[in-house]
Design a protein around this motif. Structure first.
Motif, short mmCIF file in Angstrom:
data_model
loop_
_atom_site.label_atom_id
_atom_site.label_comp_id
_atom_site.label_asym_id
_atom_site.label_seq_id
_atom_site.Cartn_x
_atom_site.Cartn_y
_atom_site.Cartn_z
N GLN A 1 -15.39 5.84 -9.38
CA GLN A 1 -15.02 6.92 -8.47
C GLN A 1 -13.50 6.91 -8.27
O GLN A 1 -12.92 5.87 -7.97
N VAL A 2 -12.89 8.07 -8.44
CA VAL A 2 -11.45 8.17 -8.28
C VAL A 2 -11.10 8.32 -6.80
O VAL A 2 -11.72 9.11 -6.09
N GLN A 3 -10.12 7.56 -6.35
CA GLN A 3 -9.65 7.66 -4.97
C GLN A 3 -8.13 7.73 -4.97
O GLN A 3 -7.47 7.08 -5.78
N LEU A 4 -7.60 8.51 -4.05
CA LEU A 4 -6.16 8.65 -3.90
C LEU A 4 -5.80 8.48 -2.43
O LEU A 4 -6.47 9.04 -1.56
N LEU A 18 12.57 12.21 2.36
CA LEU A 18 11.35 11.43 2.50
C LEU A 18 10.84 11.11 1.11
O LEU A 18 11.06 11.87 0.16
N ARG A 19 10.14 9.99 0.98
CA ARG A 19 9.47 9.67 -0.28
C ARG A 19 7.99 9.48 0.00
O ARG A 19 7.60 8.60 0.78
N LEU A 20 7.19 10.31 -0.64
CA LEU A 20 5.75 10.20 -0.53
C LEU A 20 5.22 9.33 -1.67
O LEU A 20 5.74 9.36 -2.79
N SER A 21 4.17 8.59 -1.36
CA SER A 21 3.52 7.75 -2.36
C SER A 21 2.05 8.14 -2.46
O SER A 21 1.43 8.54 -1.47
N CYS A 22 1.51 7.98 -3.66
CA CYS A 22 0.09 8.27 -3.91
C CYS A 22 -0.46 7.14 -4.77
O CYS A 22 -0.12 7.03 -5.95
N VAL A 23 -1.28 6.30 -4.15
CA VAL A 23 -1.90 5.20 -4.87
C VAL A 23 -3.25 5.66 -5.40
O VAL A 23 -4.07 6.19 -4.65
N VAL A 24 -3.45 5.44 -6.70
CA VAL A 24 -4.63 5.96 -7.38
C VAL A 24 -5.53 4.80 -7.83
O VAL A 24 -5.02 3.78 -8.31
N CYS A 96 -1.84 14.64 -2.63
CA CYS A 96 -1.81 14.35 -4.06
C CYS A 96 -3.23 14.54 -4.60
O CYS A 96 -4.21 14.39 -3.87
N ALA A 97 -3.28 14.90 -5.87
CA ALA A 97 -4.55 15.18 -6.52
C ALA A 97 -4.49 14.68 -7.95
O ALA A 97 -3.41 14.54 -8.52
N LEU A 110 -7.85 23.19 -10.51
CA LEU A 110 -7.95 22.42 -11.74
C LEU A 110 -7.96 20.91 -11.50
O LEU A 110 -8.10 20.14 -12.44
N TYR A 111 -7.80 20.50 -10.26
CA TYR A 111 -7.78 19.08 -9.93
C TYR A 111 -9.12 18.66 -9.34
O TYR A 111 -9.70 19.36 -8.53
N GLU A 112 -9.54 17.48 -9.74
CA GLU A 112 -10.91 17.04 -9.43
C GLU A 112 -10.99 16.14 -8.20
O GLU A 112 -12.02 16.10 -7.53
N SER A 113 -9.93 15.40 -7.94
CA SER A 113 -9.97 14.43 -6.85
C SER A 113 -8.74 14.62 -5.98
O SER A 113 -7.64 14.89 -6.49
N TRP A 114 -8.92 14.41 -4.67
CA TRP A 114 -7.85 14.67 -3.70
C TRP A 114 -7.72 13.54 -2.71
O TRP A 114 -8.71 12.89 -2.35
N GLY A 115 -6.47 13.34 -2.27
CA GLY A 115 -6.23 12.43 -1.16
C GLY A 115 -6.45 13.14 0.16
O GLY A 115 -6.77 14.33 0.21
N GLN A 116 -6.23 12.40 1.24
CA GLN A 116 -6.51 12.92 2.57
C GLN A 116 -5.36 13.73 3.14
O GLN A 116 -5.54 14.45 4.13
N GLY A 117 -4.19 13.64 2.54
CA GLY A 117 -3.03 14.39 2.99
C GLY A 117 -2.16 13.60 3.94
O GLY A 117 -2.62 12.71 4.64
N THR A 118 -0.87 13.94 3.94
CA THR A 118 0.09 13.33 4.85
C THR A 118 1.01 14.43 5.38
O THR A 118 1.47 15.29 4.62
N GLN A 119 1.25 14.40 6.68
CA GLN A 119 2.03 15.46 7.32
C GLN A 119 3.52 15.23 7.12
O GLN A 119 4.03 14.13 7.36
N VAL A 120 4.20 16.28 6.69
CA VAL A 120 5.66 16.28 6.62
C VAL A 120 6.17 17.37 7.54
O VAL A 120 5.79 18.53 7.40
N THR A 121 7.01 16.98 8.49
CA THR A 121 7.58 17.94 9.44
C THR A 121 9.10 17.85 9.37
O THR A 121 9.67 16.77 9.54
#
Length: 124
Positions: A1-4, A18-24, A96-97, A110-121
């Motif tokens: 199972q893919v997780q992000l 800001l620098r966003l990270s996405c661990v897959v 990220c997806a 077209l993307y199959e798996s998604w992360g939960q999201g992070t707020q940028v303000t």
């Protein structure tokens, strides 16, 4: 199972960075694509940037060109989105997806798996 899992969002002043990270996890090879999307209240999810984890080739939406940089670290199975010269209109939830294969894409469908999201303000 893919997780992000995304991280790195927060509150920043206009002109800041800001620098966003996405661990897959869940992929057995590097033949997949990571895309960054964002969604502001009342708007559709918008593709911002994407990267092929295999060879590092990238895509940028016009809104991101010259200000955002996408990169990856395959050893850490992590993709990054460095955002500089931030504007108030960059305020959104960033996701990220992942999609299998080696074709860059900017459409969320077209993307199959998604992360939960992070707020940028971006606000002063």
């Amino acid at each position: 199972q893919v997780q992000l899992v995304e991280s790195g969002g927060g509150l920043v002043q206009p002109g800041g960075s800001l620098r966003l990270s996405c661990v897959v996890s869940g992929f057995s090879s590097d033949y997949y694509v990571i895309g960054w999307f964002r969604q502001a209240p009342g708007t559709e999810r918008e593709g911002v940037s994407a990267i092929k984890m295999y060879d590092g080739k990238t895509y940028y939406a016009d809104s991101a060109k010259g200000r955002f940089t996408i990169s990856r670290d395959n050893a850490k199975k992590t993709a990054y989105l460095q955002m500089d010269s931030l504007k108030s209109e960059d305020t959104a939830v960033y996701y990220c997806a992942a999609r299998r294969g080696v074709v860059l894409a900017d459409e969320a469908r077209l993307y199959e798996s998604w992360g939960q999201g992070t707020q940028v303000t971006v606000s002063s």
